[in-house]
Enzyme design. Structure first.
Site, short mmCIF file in Angstrom:
data_model
loop_
_atom_site.label_atom_id
_atom_site.label_comp_id
_atom_site.label_asym_id
_atom_site.label_seq_id
_atom_site.Cartn_x
_atom_site.Cartn_y
_atom_site.Cartn_z
N SER A 47 9.39 10.59 -44.39
CA SER A 47 8.02 11.07 -44.56
C SER A 47 7.86 12.35 -43.75
O SER A 47 8.63 12.61 -42.81
CB SER A 47 7.04 10.01 -44.05
OG SER A 47 5.72 10.51 -43.96
N TYR A 103 2.76 3.85 -37.53
CA TYR A 103 3.48 4.42 -38.67
C TYR A 103 4.30 5.63 -38.24
O TYR A 103 5.47 5.76 -38.59
CB TYR A 103 2.49 4.81 -39.77
CG TYR A 103 3.15 5.37 -41.00
CD1 TYR A 103 3.84 4.55 -41.89
CD2 TYR A 103 3.07 6.73 -41.29
CE1 TYR A 103 4.44 5.07 -43.02
CE2 TYR A 103 3.67 7.26 -42.43
CZ TYR A 103 4.35 6.43 -43.28
OH TYR A 103 4.96 6.94 -44.40
#
Length: 285
Positions: free
Chosen positions: A143, A156
């Protein structure tokens, strides 16, 4: 020639979002694919749409035996495994530490890291013998949050930074036999699941929650140099490249950032070319 002709891939979290886009593109490129997902309903839709090009299996990537079963299905159904795509992941609903209940932190940490980090390691362990046999590749969905803050909450972000470390270390450990690469998408119009303790509704597993594309098209386009809020399909070509023996065979430890230029945002301006056409071409077409 299609870039994945004759290859066999396994994609975790392949029933929706970026994972499903990768499955579809791999099939278009000539691969046969085992699709592993936590949702049986999503897998039914995959089978109905892609037919004999795929096999499906309900899989919780946090369990080594379920990872091994998915690998075994690839070898029994298609004779081998060339590419393992570790795509399954959990988000954290952008919840910041100051807003987390103290009693929820440990539970959310365990759930997120078990999928986003341990799931990668277990998938690699389960797939390694098969990938060694084929001199294949291990591909990870990272990501923009593997590099930058504020693409999620602290849990996260930390898990995606850790996942980048897994990619780099395994690329070193597996070279020269098995290549290990990653794709790091930016904000995408899709959903990512989040632990119920952070506010999602439990429904046979973590429930859908908006991912880092939740701000909406206009906000994402405002802050990205390319003015793009990606669709899952926008990332799929990068997954093909790193998996391809002919086109990506020189790559290992590589991360392709498909983030609409996030890494080159300017200090004074998001992008420098908003009026580039007028400056260069003037009134010309």
């Amino acid at each position: 020639m299609r870039w994945l002709d004759g290859e066999v891939a396994l994609v975790t979290g392949g029933g929706s979002g970026i994972g499903r886009a990768v499955v579809d593109r791999y099939v278009q490129e000539g691969a046969r694919v085992v699709v592993a997902d936590l949702s049986a309903d999503r897998l039914v839709a995959v089978r109905d749409e892609l037919g004999d090009s795929v096999r499906t299996i309900v899989t919780d990537v946090r369990d080594i035996e379920q990872n091994k079963a998915a690998v075994a299905l690839a070898e029994s159904a298609f004779g081998k495994l060339d590419v393992f795509v570790a795509n399954a992941g959990l988000g954290d609903r952008f919840i910041e530490l100051a807003d987390m209940a103290e009693g929820d932190i440990g539970t959310a940490y365990t759930q997120i890291f078990d999928v986003n980090v341990k799931g990668l390691v277990l998938g690699a362990k389960a797939a390694l013998p098969a990938l060694v046999r084929t001199k294949g590749s291990f591909v990870v969905t990272l990501s923009n949050s593997s590099f930058w803050p504020d693409g999620g909450g602290v849990l996260y972000i930390a898990s995606k930074h850790a996942a980048l470390g897994v990619v780099r270390q395994l690329a070193h450990e597996f070279a020269p036999v098995v290549r290990v690469n990653a794709v790091a998408p930016g904000a995408t119009r899709t959903n990512i699941t989040s632990p119920s303790v952070l506010g999602a509704i439990e429904n046979g597993g973590p429930a859908p929650a908006p991912d880092n594309g939740s701000e909406g098209d206009s906000e994402v386009e405002r802050v990205t140099p390319l003015r793009r809020h990606a669709s899952p399909e926008d990332h799929s070509a990068a997954f093909v490249l790193v998996a391809s023996r002919t086109q990506g065979g020189i790559m290992t430890g590589t991360v392709i950032e498909t983030d609409a230029g996030l890494g080159i945002r300017g200090l004074r301006r998001v992008r420098g070319g908003d009026n580039l056409r007028e400056r260069v071409l003037g009134g010309q077409n």
